[in-house]
Design a protein around this motif. Structure first.
Motif, PDB file in Angstrom:
ATOM      1  N   ALA A  94       0.904  -1.186  -0.012  1.00  0.00           N
ATOM      2  CA  ALA A  94       0.206   0.020   0.114  1.00  0.00           C
ATOM      3  C   ALA A  94       0.980   1.222   0.007  1.00  0.00           C
ATOM      4  CB  ALA A  94      -0.883  -0.007   1.294  1.00  0.00           C
ATOM      5  N   ALA A  95       1.895   1.286   0.808  1.00  0.00           N
ATOM      6  CA  ALA A  95       2.783   2.634   0.858  1.00  0.00           C
ATOM      7  C   ALA A  95       3.616   2.682  -0.339  1.00  0.00           C
ATOM      8  CB  ALA A  95       3.684   2.454   2.239  1.00  0.00           C
ATOM      9  N   VAL A  96       3.965   1.649  -0.876  1.00  0.00           N
ATOM     10  CA  VAL A  96       4.683   1.660  -2.176  1.00  0.00           C
ATOM     11  C   VAL A  96       4.061   1.934  -3.288  1.00  0.00           C
ATOM     12  CG1 VAL A  96       5.843   0.219  -3.858  1.00  0.00           C
ATOM     13  CG2 VAL A  96       6.521  -0.030  -1.389  1.00  0.00           C
ATOM     14  N   VAL A  97       2.637   1.532  -3.575  1.00  0.00           N
ATOM     15  CA  VAL A  97       2.074   2.182  -4.858  1.00  0.00           C
ATOM     16  C   VAL A  97       1.735   3.558  -4.728  1.00  0.00           C
ATOM     17  CG1 VAL A  97      -0.389   1.706  -3.737  1.00  0.00           C
ATOM     18  CG2 VAL A  97      -0.004   1.505  -6.185  1.00  0.00           C
ATOM     19  N   PHE A  98       1.405   4.195  -3.369  1.00  0.00           N
ATOM     20  CA  PHE A  98       1.130   5.442  -3.133  1.00  0.00           C
ATOM     21  C   PHE A  98       2.648   6.220  -3.491  1.00  0.00           C
ATOM     22  CE2 PHE A  98      -3.020   4.773  -0.939  1.00  0.00           C
ATOM     23  CZ  PHE A  98      -3.681   5.635  -1.596  1.00  0.00           C
ATOM     24  N   GLY A  99       3.629   5.692  -2.978  1.00  0.00           N
ATOM     25  CA  GLY A  99       4.773   6.550  -3.294  1.00  0.00           C
ATOM     26  C   GLY A  99       5.166   6.488  -4.493  1.00  0.00           C
ATOM     27  N   VAL A 100       5.040   5.303  -5.507  1.00  0.00           N
ATOM     28  CA  VAL A 100       5.358   5.502  -7.139  1.00  0.00           C
ATOM     29  C   VAL A 100       4.672   6.230  -7.712  1.00  0.00           C
ATOM     30  CG1 VAL A 100       5.312   3.911  -8.696  1.00  0.00           C
ATOM     31  CG2 VAL A 100       6.378   2.941  -6.862  1.00  0.00           C
ATOM     32  N   ALA A 101       2.972   6.258  -7.240  1.00  0.00           N
ATOM     33  CA  ALA A 101       2.262   7.103  -7.714  1.00  0.00           C
ATOM     34  C   ALA A 101       2.961   8.495  -7.617  1.00  0.00           C
ATOM     35  CB  ALA A 101       0.978   7.003  -7.439  1.00  0.00           C
ATOM     36  N   ALA A 102       3.277   9.127  -6.379  1.00  0.00           N
ATOM     37  CA  ALA A 102       3.602  10.367  -6.084  1.00  0.00           C
ATOM     38  C   ALA A 102       4.842  10.635  -7.112  1.00  0.00           C
ATOM     39  CB  ALA A 102       4.031  10.411  -4.825  1.00  0.00           C
ATOM     40  N   THR A 103       6.022   9.966  -7.356  1.00  0.00           N
ATOM     41  CA  THR A 103       7.132  10.053  -8.125  1.00  0.00           C
ATOM     42  C   THR A 103       6.695  10.056  -9.343  1.00  0.00           C
ATOM     43  OG1 THR A 103       7.530   7.753  -8.037  1.00  0.00           O
ATOM     44  CG2 THR A 103       8.746   9.044  -6.171  1.00  0.00           C
ATOM     45  N   THR A 104       5.718   9.436  -9.813  1.00  0.00           N
ATOM     46  CA  THR A 104       5.565   9.536 -11.215  1.00  0.00           C
ATOM     47  C   THR A 104       4.815  10.768 -11.423  1.00  0.00           C
ATOM     48  OG1 THR A 104       5.200   7.234 -11.079  1.00  0.00           O
ATOM     49  CG2 THR A 104       4.115   8.486 -13.220  1.00  0.00           C
ATOM     50  N   MET A 105       3.869  11.241 -10.633  1.00  0.00           N
ATOM     51  CA  MET A 105       3.187  12.579 -10.926  1.00  0.00           C
ATOM     52  C   MET A 105       4.436  13.579 -10.704  1.00  0.00           C
ATOM     53  SD  MET A 105       0.165  14.433  -8.316  1.00  0.00           S
ATOM     54  CE  MET A 105      -0.581  12.642  -8.508  1.00  0.00           C
ATOM     55  N   LEU A 106       5.211  13.455  -9.609  1.00  0.00           N
ATOM     56  CA  LEU A 106       6.382  14.568  -9.842  1.00  0.00           C
ATOM     57  C   LEU A 106       7.137  14.632 -10.860  1.00  0.00           C
ATOM     58  CD1 LEU A 106       8.072  16.536  -7.989  1.00  0.00           C
ATOM     59  CD2 LEU A 106       9.530  14.798  -7.099  1.00  0.00           C
ATOM     60  N   TYR A 107       7.434  13.445 -11.501  1.00  0.00           N
ATOM     61  CA  TYR A 107       8.274  13.433 -13.070  1.00  0.00           C
ATOM     62  C   TYR A 107       7.349  14.059 -13.979  1.00  0.00           C
ATOM     63  CZ  TYR A 107      10.249  11.271 -16.987  1.00  0.00           C
ATOM     64  OH  TYR A 107      10.833  10.879 -17.988  1.00  0.00           O
ATOM     65  N   LEU A 108       6.202  13.637 -14.249  1.00  0.00           N
ATOM     66  CA  LEU A 108       5.258  14.266 -14.923  1.00  0.00           C
ATOM     67  C   LEU A 108       5.143  15.898 -14.901  1.00  0.00           C
ATOM     68  CD1 LEU A 108       2.588  11.526 -15.495  1.00  0.00           C
ATOM     69  CD2 LEU A 108       4.430  11.776 -16.911  1.00  0.00           C
ATOM     70  N   GLY A 109       4.987  16.092 -13.639  1.00  0.00           N
ATOM     71  CA  GLY A 109       4.867  17.691 -13.470  1.00  0.00           C
ATOM     72  C   GLY A 109       5.940  18.454 -13.786  1.00  0.00           C
ATOM     73  N   ALA A 110       7.366  17.952 -13.651  1.00  0.00           N
ATOM     74  CA  ALA A 110       8.354  18.664 -14.085  1.00  0.00           C
ATOM     75  C   ALA A 110       8.628  18.605 -15.599  1.00  0.00           C
ATOM     76  CB  ALA A 110       9.349  17.911 -13.558  1.00  0.00           C
ATOM     77  N   GLY A 111       7.622  17.991 -16.134  1.00  0.00           N
ATOM     78  CA  GLY A 111       7.792  18.022 -17.819  1.00  0.00           C
ATOM     79  C   GLY A 111       8.653  17.375 -18.457  1.00  0.00           C
ATOM     80  N   TYR A 112       8.885  16.049 -17.789  1.00  0.00           N
ATOM     81  CA  TYR A 112       9.820  15.118 -18.419  1.00  0.00           C
ATOM     82  C   TYR A 112       9.053  14.339 -19.194  1.00  0.00           C
ATOM     83  CZ  TYR A 112      13.297  16.589 -14.788  1.00  0.00           C
ATOM     84  OH  TYR A 112      14.160  17.446 -14.021  1.00  0.00           O
ATOM     85  N   PRO A 113       9.813  13.504 -20.286  1.00  0.00           N
ATOM     86  CA  PRO A 113       9.224  12.749 -21.112  1.00  0.00           C
ATOM     87  C   PRO A 113       8.456  11.659 -20.699  1.00  0.00           C
ATOM     88  CG  PRO A 113      11.485  13.112 -21.822  1.00  0.00           C
ATOM     89  CD  PRO A 113      11.347  13.499 -20.594  1.00  0.00           C
TER      90      PRO A 113
END
Length: 418
Positions: A94-113
């Motif tokens: 449970a903690a990992v899936v929320f953590g990975v979703a957060a890092t993915t959102m940060l990656y997309l929010g920074a405009g990366y490919p």
């Protein structure tokens, strides 16, 4: 000592292989690498995923050059954080899936490919669903989807890269299909895993039940064989001791009977114990049946019991199981007469009726002991034998002071009289 105890059948909550002491290759790793497998974390798969995401993102950056922000050190660290969290996906899904979703959102929010970063999310969601953390998986992927909608259609004005435009709504349909596909595959695997676990539990229960039934069968056979033979030996030993000085010839006859009865008992015990050999081995001697009733009568006679056998109806060929049960019931009933009845005569009636075999064993009494009614293991064994074939056992005192055992055993169609 407590630390040495191991579970009989460990099953990881995420459905991995039931390794008791870690993966099988652990002991074969070189010294410095043994710690990698000892803690039970998925190091190898996480390392492969990390390499794939890093290399795939580099390729995606070239394909989207000018459209998205260039990969820099921060982007690499965000990707590494996302894949690094997958190392704990089996212990803390449970903690990992929320953590990975957060890092993915940060990656997309920074405009990366766009690219393999979504693979990290898919694996985290899959692990959470399989581990039973369905709400966490749905919540995390829903959070990521909503975050993507905000970034792609509203926040893009203030986020990198410069000059970015709103995403095409048709692309959101693709994202929705991707999300549903991940959840569907994860749910399907979870259901299959639960079915595998259920089947495994049912097979284990069936194996335990067969083992219990086999132990009961062996115990019943040993009881019937030993109780009868030892009763004969006990009676003849008493006769031999009483006549040893006054009538040596009669004492010799008693000892001969003891030798014969003990030899017979050893043979039958050996036959029962042969069933404990490797599965598939055929017994070396056929199981006893009613055709050996004359031997049983002779053994009873050597113990001082006169047995009269009467047959009613047309005899039929019994199945091996029914034939053995009938023989053991008569044997145990006659043993009880020898041990617990003051009568030296018994009557055995074998009735072949339509659809059933009837066995009646009568003696005229009186009982010599308080337990003459047969409330011990002997009567219980007879009832179990009859019940295993769908039959019944009735045992009790007769109005005239004797005792009767009556067994009814159903016959299969091919055993019934024509």
């Amino acid at each position: 000592m407590k630390d040495q105890q191991q579970p009989a059948d460990p099953v990881r909550p995420w459905g991995g292989p039931p390794w008791r002491d870690g993966p099988p290759w652990r002991d074969g790793l070189p010294g410095p690498w043994k710690w990698v497998a000892r803690d039970g974390l998925p190091w190898i798969s996480t390392l492969l995923i990390t390499v794939f995401v890093q290399m795939g993102s580099s390729y995606a950056a070239k394909e989207q050059l000018g459209e998205r922000a260039d990969l820099d050190v921060f982007a690499r660290l965000v990707l590494l954080a996302g894949t690094g969290l997958l190392l704990l996906r089996h212990k803390y899904p449970a903690a990992v899936v929320f953590g990975v979703a957060a890092t993915t959102m940060l990656y997309l929010g920074a405009g990366y490919p766009y690219g393999p970063v979504f693979v990290t999310t898919a694996i985290a969601v899959f692990a959470a669903v399989v581990a039973g953390q369905r709400r966490a998986a749905w919540g995390a992927i829903g959070m990521l989807w909503l975050g993507h909608l905000l970034i792609a259609h509203w926040l893009y004005r203030w986020l990198p890269p410069d000059g970015d435009t709103a995403a095409d709504w048709q692309g959101e349909v693709v994202v929705a299909v991707w999300v549903v596909a991940i959840l569907a595959v994860a749910e399907l695997f979870r259901m299959r895993r639960e079915q595998w676990a259920k089947d495994r539990a049912e097979r284990a229960e069936a194996a335990r039940r067969r083992a219990d039934e086999e132990r009961l069968r062996i115990a019943r056979e040993l009881h019937d064989v030993l109780a009868h033979s030892i009763s004969v030996i006990n009676v003849q030993a008493g006769v031999g001791l009483a006549l040893l000085d006054s009538d040596p010839e009669q004492a010799r006859t008693a000892l001969t009977t003891i030798k014969s009865a003990s030899k017979e008992a050893l043979g039958e015990v050996r036959q029962v114990l042969e069933s404990l050999r490797a599965p598939g081995d055929a017994p070396r001697a056929p199981a006893p049946g009613l055709d050996r009733l004359p031997e049983l009568v002779q053994q009873a006679a050597s113990a001082g019991l006169t047995v009269e056998v009467t047959r009613e109806g047309e005899p039929v060929q019994l199945a091996p199981g029914a034939d053995l049960a009938a023989f053991r019931i008569v044997q145990e009933a006659l043993t009880n007469v020898v041990r617990h009845s003051g009568s030296r005569r018994a009557r055995v009636t074998i009735g072949h009726g339509k659809g059933e075999l009837e066995l009646r064993i009568d003696d005229d009494g009186p009982a010599t002991q308080a337990d003459a009614g047969g409330s011990g293991n002997g009567l219980a064994g007879m009832r179990e034998r009859a019940a295993a074939l769908g039959g019944t056992i009735e045992a009790g005192a007769r109005p005239d002071g004797g005792f009767r055992v009556r067994a009814l055993i159903p016959l299969r169609p091919k055993e019934m009289p024509s």
